[in-house]
Design an enzyme around this catalytic site. Structure first.
Site, PDB file in Angstrom:
ATOM      1  N   CYS A   1     -42.137  -2.113  27.880  1.00  0.00           N
ATOM      2  CA  CYS A   1     -42.823  -3.405  28.013  1.00  0.00           C
ATOM      3  C   CYS A   1     -43.433  -3.494  29.411  1.00  0.00           C
ATOM      4  O   CYS A   1     -43.179  -4.418  30.171  1.00  0.00           O
ATOM      5  CB  CYS A   1     -41.880  -4.576  27.734  1.00  0.00           C
ATOM      6  SG  CYS A   1     -40.370  -4.584  28.707  1.00  0.00           S
TER       7      CYS A   1
ATOM      8  N   GLY B   1     -33.714  -6.986  18.657  1.00  0.00           N
ATOM      9  CA  GLY B   1     -34.789  -7.281  17.722  1.00  0.00           C
ATOM     10  C   GLY B   1     -35.234  -6.076  16.920  1.00  0.00           C
ATOM     11  O   GLY B   1     -35.437  -6.145  15.698  1.00  0.00           O
TER      12      GLY B   1
ATOM     13  N   ASP C   1     -23.958   5.331  27.588  1.00  0.00           N
ATOM     14  CA  ASP C   1     -25.120   5.749  28.360  1.00  0.00           C
ATOM     15  C   ASP C   1     -26.038   6.575  27.461  1.00  0.00           C
ATOM     16  O   ASP C   1     -25.604   7.558  26.854  1.00  0.00           O
ATOM     17  CB  ASP C   1     -24.656   6.576  29.562  1.00  0.00           C
ATOM     18  CG  ASP C   1     -25.788   6.908  30.526  1.00  0.00           C
ATOM     19  OD1 ASP C   1     -26.962   6.894  30.112  1.00  0.00           O
ATOM     20  OD2 ASP C   1     -25.489   7.217  31.695  1.00  0.00           O
TER      21      ASP C   1
ATOM     22  N   CYS D   1     -31.220   1.988  23.938  1.00  0.00           N
ATOM     23  CA  CYS D   1     -31.480   0.811  24.780  1.00  0.00           C
ATOM     24  C   CYS D   1     -31.810  -0.372  23.868  1.00  0.00           C
ATOM     25  O   CYS D   1     -32.858  -1.015  23.998  1.00  0.00           O
ATOM     26  CB  CYS D   1     -32.599   1.080  25.774  1.00  0.00           C
ATOM     27  SG  CYS D   1     -32.377   2.603  26.741  1.00  0.00           S
TER      28      CYS D   1
END
Length: 428
Positions: free
Chosen positions: A355, A245, A287, A240
């Site tokens: 997050c 970053g 995926d 993912c």
């Protein structure tokens, strides 16, 4: 009557119409071209006005309620909200009122309400700026506030909302020396090595952008790759990965990186960021649940989540979402974590992060994973990094970051991070 050319104020209200009325997120709207007809400086202004209005929505509605007998149609209400926030935070009364009246006056459906727009905003201009700062810090919407108060308590929730309302400075991760980057950009170096800029201006105009000397990354978002502690030559999978970053951090450390994301559009951003910074990684559009590569020395899984930790930068989220997707996300995180562990070498390490401020997407996920997988351990020692407060380490051995940490420096995103190691089987 011909339509007015698009303006930043008009487009800010259009963004609000789609966020509040259609449940769409700001990045999606920007990517779909909502602001494309504006010149670059007005695009930035429209986005800023919309975000300021979302942050101050509660205050704006309290002020407007005194001048409205009933809520007007959403489009009209959003124009009034944008105007109110601007008027109450230093906007020129004459320019704001005249522009908003002109915008609504040319609206095909609500043009007859320009008298209302004029009267209400003139009253706001007289009374609003004085009352604005006397109103409480805006609160999150109840669907999110209630579980967070249950998790952290009222005092912590108030502190997080204060940081949300203030917004977020710009954080940069340096490819090389953070001190040199801070000197070049006028920023300051945070305890974890991130460079923070209070007044950044246009990002692409900052020193070192074209040379690829840095990339934009919130201070909290930079920590997962730091605690993974990548080594030169290690085979590391970034699951993912977009917008990239963490991929850039791993590549800059000299690791052999495989970056994977299910979205081709988002993976294109990873490719662009790699090209700008002169770093390399193998980029796969795939995926995460079906990837069969490896085994890897280390894996970084930044799992899909509610993103509730990013509200200081994305105030649209509480208005566009309602929490109904939480259950499906938690199930997906568990499946991704289990599959990622199957791709890891014996003795390898995996960083799981989200997050999110919701314990079900962080602490609880790791507690359950440790129970499901014999031989899996949480590596507390890996979290002992420069700038990380030991008080942030949780009972199960993860790292809980909150927006109110470093509040005097501008806060940080809410994150949960855990370093997991699969111990090799012992000889009998």
């Amino acid at each position: 009557m011909p339509p007015l050319p698009p303006s930043a104020r008009h487009k800010a209200a259009v963004l609000l119409d789609q966020i509040i009325g259609e449940g769409r997120l700001m990045p999606e709207l920007i990517a779909s071209g909502t602001l494309d007809r504006l010149p670059p400086e007005d695009r930035a202004r429209a986005q800023r006005l919309a975000m300021d209005t979302l942050r101050g929505m509660e205050r704006a509605d309290r002020i407007l309620s005194k001048f409205l007998r009933k809520p007007p149609p959403l489009t009209v209400h959003n124009l009034l909200r944008v105007g109110t926030v601007e008027l109450c935070t230093g906007g020129d009364a004459h320019g704001v009122v005249n522009d908003m009246v002109a915008i609504i006056g040319r609206h095909r459906r609500y043009g007859n309400l320009k008298g209302l727009m004029n009267a209400v905003l003139r009253k706001v201009a007289e009374d609003g700026p004085r009352k604005w700062h006397d109103l409480r810090i805006p609160r999150l919407r109840n669907w999110l506030r209630e579980p967070l108060v249950k998790a952290y308590g009222q005092g912590v929730m108030n502190a997080m909302e204060k940081v949300h309302f203030a917004g977020a400075p710009l954080d940069l991760t340096a490819k090389g020396d953070p001190d040199a980057l801070a000197k070049a950009t006028g920023g300051t170096v945070l305890p974890t090595g991130t460079v923070r800029l209070r007044e950044a201006g246009q990002v692409s105009a900052l020193p070192g952008y074209d040379a690829g000397d840095w990339w934009v990354q919130d201070a909290a978002a930079a920590i997962p790759a730091k605690v993974l502690d990548p080594k030169p030559g290690e085979a590391i999978l970034d699951l993912c990965a977009a917008p990239g970053g963490k991929t850039l951090q791993l590549a800059a450390a000299g690791a052999t990186v495989t970056a994977l994301d299910v979205s081709a559009t988002r993976m294109e951003r990873v490719t662009q960021n790699l090209a700008r910074t002169g770093l390399t990684a193998a980029c796969l559009t795939e995926d995460a649940l079906t990837h069969s590569g490896g085994p890897y020395d280390a894996i970084l899984l930044d799992a899909p989540c509610s993103a509730t930790g990013t509200i200081r930068r994305h105030p649209d989220l509480p208005f566009a979402k309602d929490g109904s997707e939480f259950g499906a996300l938690i199930d997906l995180q568990q499946a991704m974590l289990d599959h990622a562990l199957s791709l890891l070498k014996p003795g390898g390490r995996l960083v799981y992060c989200t997050c999110s401020l919701l314990p079900d997407e962080g602490e609880v996920q790791i507690e359950d994973a440790l129970a499901r997988h014999p031989g899996l351990v949480a590596d507390r020692a890996a979290l002992e990094r420069p700038g990380i407060d030991p008080a942030w380490i949780t009972e199960e051995g993860g790292l809980r970051l909150r927006p109110d940490y470093w509040a005097d420096r501008g806060g940080m995103d809410g994150f949960y991070i855990s370093v997991l190691r699969r111990e090799p089987p012992k000889d009998n």
